[in-house]
Design an enzyme around this catalytic site. Structure first.
Site, short mmCIF file in Angstrom:
data_model
loop_
_atom_site.label_atom_id
_atom_site.label_comp_id
_atom_site.label_asym_id
_atom_site.label_seq_id
_atom_site.Cartn_x
_atom_site.Cartn_y
_atom_site.Cartn_z
N LYS A 120 7.00 -17.26 29.18
CA LYS A 120 6.26 -16.81 30.35
C LYS A 120 6.70 -17.50 31.63
O LYS A 120 6.75 -16.88 32.70
CB LYS A 120 4.76 -16.99 30.11
CG LYS A 120 4.18 -16.03 29.07
CD LYS A 120 2.67 -16.25 28.93
CE LYS A 120 2.05 -15.18 28.03
NZ LYS A 120 2.59 -15.20 26.67
N GLU A 204 -2.59 -20.90 36.66
CA GLU A 204 -2.62 -19.85 37.66
C GLU A 204 -4.04 -19.71 38.22
O GLU A 204 -5.01 -20.08 37.57
CB GLU A 204 -2.22 -18.50 37.05
CG GLU A 204 -0.76 -18.39 36.67
CD GLU A 204 -0.43 -17.04 36.08
OE1 GLU A 204 0.75 -16.67 36.11
OE2 GLU A 204 -1.35 -16.34 35.59
N HIS A 239 -9.36 -11.43 24.73
CA HIS A 239 -8.01 -11.05 25.17
C HIS A 239 -7.34 -10.07 24.22
O HIS A 239 -6.13 -9.83 24.34
CB HIS A 239 -7.14 -12.29 25.37
CG HIS A 239 -7.72 -13.28 26.33
ND1 HIS A 239 -7.71 -13.11 27.70
CD2 HIS A 239 -8.37 -14.47 26.12
CE1 HIS A 239 -8.31 -14.13 28.28
NE2 HIS A 239 -8.72 -14.97 27.35
N ARG A 297 8.97 -4.28 24.03
CA ARG A 297 8.80 -3.48 22.81
C ARG A 297 7.92 -2.28 23.14
O ARG A 297 7.41 -2.14 24.25
CB ARG A 297 8.12 -4.31 21.72
CG ARG A 297 6.81 -4.93 22.18
CD ARG A 297 6.05 -5.60 21.07
NE ARG A 297 4.96 -6.46 21.53
CZ ARG A 297 3.77 -6.04 21.95
NH1 ARG A 297 3.52 -4.74 22.00
NH2 ARG A 297 2.84 -6.89 22.35
#
Length: 503
Positions: A120, A204, A239, A297
């Protein structure tokens, strides 16, 4: 009709995505090969594939994640292409390289693409360099609690701490108070190490009214990169996505155009080939969007894009992998109507705990503009070892309201007994005011539904559940020998099953 691009495709996965690829290959006259663990011996992909190979015991680490066992199956079957599906090894660089080194085509992005977007932090750096908007944050790894405190003081609370190798909600902590920062930082690092063998984390800014918007992109080996518009995936629990729809009810036309342009820019910056998804966090108040990550993907929710664009994504994957250009141009594609997908899982709808077991009765809904992608059938035993999703139910309508009504009706018709499912949860979601008006965010489930779940069985279609309960009680009195597809059914292709275990 184009020439047949491959002779035989092996699908290195399990469940409904294997069926999806088998059907896509069969439409093109291509033979299919399934692989299966001991727990999936009687699964529908094994029944329907042209060949099937056993690759190990039930645990995924001993079968679906065992690269050498899958390579043996590829060699033994003579497959000239491999489709990885999603999950398992689909974004594993070593697997993609091993397939390529074996002289077999990998139906997916290049190993270089996977490597570029697999971490990431490195992906965020690449996107910033490409001019793609990213969420304000540390911009790199956070190596100590003291560093974390300095960053939070700079960008302000709330923040989210993420493991760089994380996924599926693992290695993520939201911090609303400085008093929580140290424990959350250590917890995120610990989960990253335990689940992904990497304890690196970054920070973040946390968006207060966040939506999860993703854009389907497609690239080919001829330099073309196009997008197929956005999907909204904000109905989530821990999530994990529950419901997806396209187009998003919250994205204005001018923002939709910009989303597509930015997604294409992101994919072009790494010369992307194949199907991929650029995922954004979308501020539902300001209508700003920021890059989160790229999934290199096919996505679980790809059917909603197929329903609104009319484009067969698996067919495109197969032809692009064979070197053909994409069959469409950007100007030739526009969204038509609205599609919504519900993930049907074998789990308790109140506690969300897995509900493995034998399916007694299974009736898939039908009717206009309804699609059911599933590997469930009467007599099949849902294993405990894997993700509990057993079906995806998709509805299309000219309007969002039409799609919601159709999906609600289809859920009422969907019969699965012998195990618990989350069908009742989906019906509750579809009738919630925040879902109906499109204002829901990724916090929707925890804020509006979980506190109501104990009452759910009293407020949603009582008559449906009474009937279902009566049917289940009746069926449970019958012996397994009366099921439509008993375990020794003649439909099983035992003669084509082979063992590919390591010595």
């Amino acid at each position: 009709m184009k020439p047949k691009p491959f002779k035989k495709i092996l699908i290195a996965n399990r469940g409904e995505i294997v069926l999806r690829v088998i059907r896509g290959a069969r439409d093109l006259g291509i033979a299919s090969v399934a692989v299966y663990s001991d727990a999936d011996r009687n699964s529908l992909p094994v029944i329907l594939a042209d060949e099937a190979y056993n690759i190990g015991p039930a645990p995924s680490k001993d079968s679906y994640l065992k690269i050498e066992n899958i390579l043996k199956a590829i060699k033994e079957s003579g497959a000239d292409a491999v489709h990885p599906g999603y999950g398992f090894l689909s974004e594993n660089v070593e697997f993609a390289e091993a397939v390529r080194n074996a002289g077999v085509t990998f139906i997916g992005p290049t190993p270089e693409n996977i490597r570029a977007m697999g971490d990431k932090l490195s992906a965020l750096k690449l996107m910033r360099e490409a001019g793609v908007p990213t969420v304000p944050g540390s911009g790199g790894p956070v190596n100590s609690v003291e560093d974390a405190k300095r960053i939070v003081e700079k960008i302000g609370l709330p923040v989210i701490i993420k493991a760089t190798a994380g996924g599926g909600g693992k290695g993520m902590r939201v911090v609303h108070d400085m008093a929580e920062l140290e424990s959350s930082y250590r917890a995120a690092r610990s989960e990253g190490l335990n689940y992904f063998k990497n304890d690196t984390v970054y920070i973040e800014r946390f968006i207060n009214a966040p939506k999860h918007i993703e854009v389907q992109v497609f690239g080919d080996t001829h330099g073309n990169v196009f997008h197929l518009f956005e999907r909204e995936c904000s109905v989530q629990r821990r999530h994990q996505k529950i419901i997806e729809e396209s187009p998003s009810p919250s994205v204005p036309p001018e923002v939709r155009k910009k989303l597509g342009e930015v997604a294409v820019k992101a994919a072009k910056s790494i010369n992307y080939v194949g199907a991929g998804t650029i995922e954004f966090i979308f501020d539902n108040i300001t209508k700003e969007f920021f890059f989160m990550e790229m999934n290199t993907r096919l996505q679980v929710e790809h059917p909603v894009t197929e329903m609104v664009t009319g484009i067969d994504l698996v067919r495109e994957q197969i032809y692009v992998a064979a070197g053909y250009p994409l069959s469409f141009k950007q100007t030739e594609v526009s969204p038509r109507g609205h599609a919504i997908e519900a993930r049907i899982c074998a789990e308790d709808p109140v506690t969300f705990t897995p509900s493995p077991g034998v399916i007694r009765r299974c009736r898939h809904p039908q009717g206009p503009f309804i699609r059911s992608d599933s590997y469930a059938y009467p007599g099949y035993e849902v294993p405990i070892y894997y993700d509990p999703m057993i079906a995806k139910l998709i509805a299309w309508g000219q309007t969002r309201e039409d799609a919601i009504y159709r999906l609600d009706r289809a859920l009422t018709e969907f019969t699965l007994t012998g195990i618990k499912t989350n069908i009742v949860l989906h019906k509750s979601i579809l009738r919630a005011p925040q879902f109906l008006d499109g204002s829901y965010t990724t916090q929707f489930i925890e804020k509006h539904l979980e506190i109501k779940m104990p009452k759910l069985f009293r407020v949603v279609d009582d008559h449906v559940f009474l009937i279902t309960a009566a049917i289940a009680a009746y069926n449970d009195k019958k012996s397994r020998n009366e099921l439509e597809y008993p375990s020794d059914s003649k439909w099983k292709n035992y003669g084509r099953q082979k063992s590919m275990r390591s010595n």
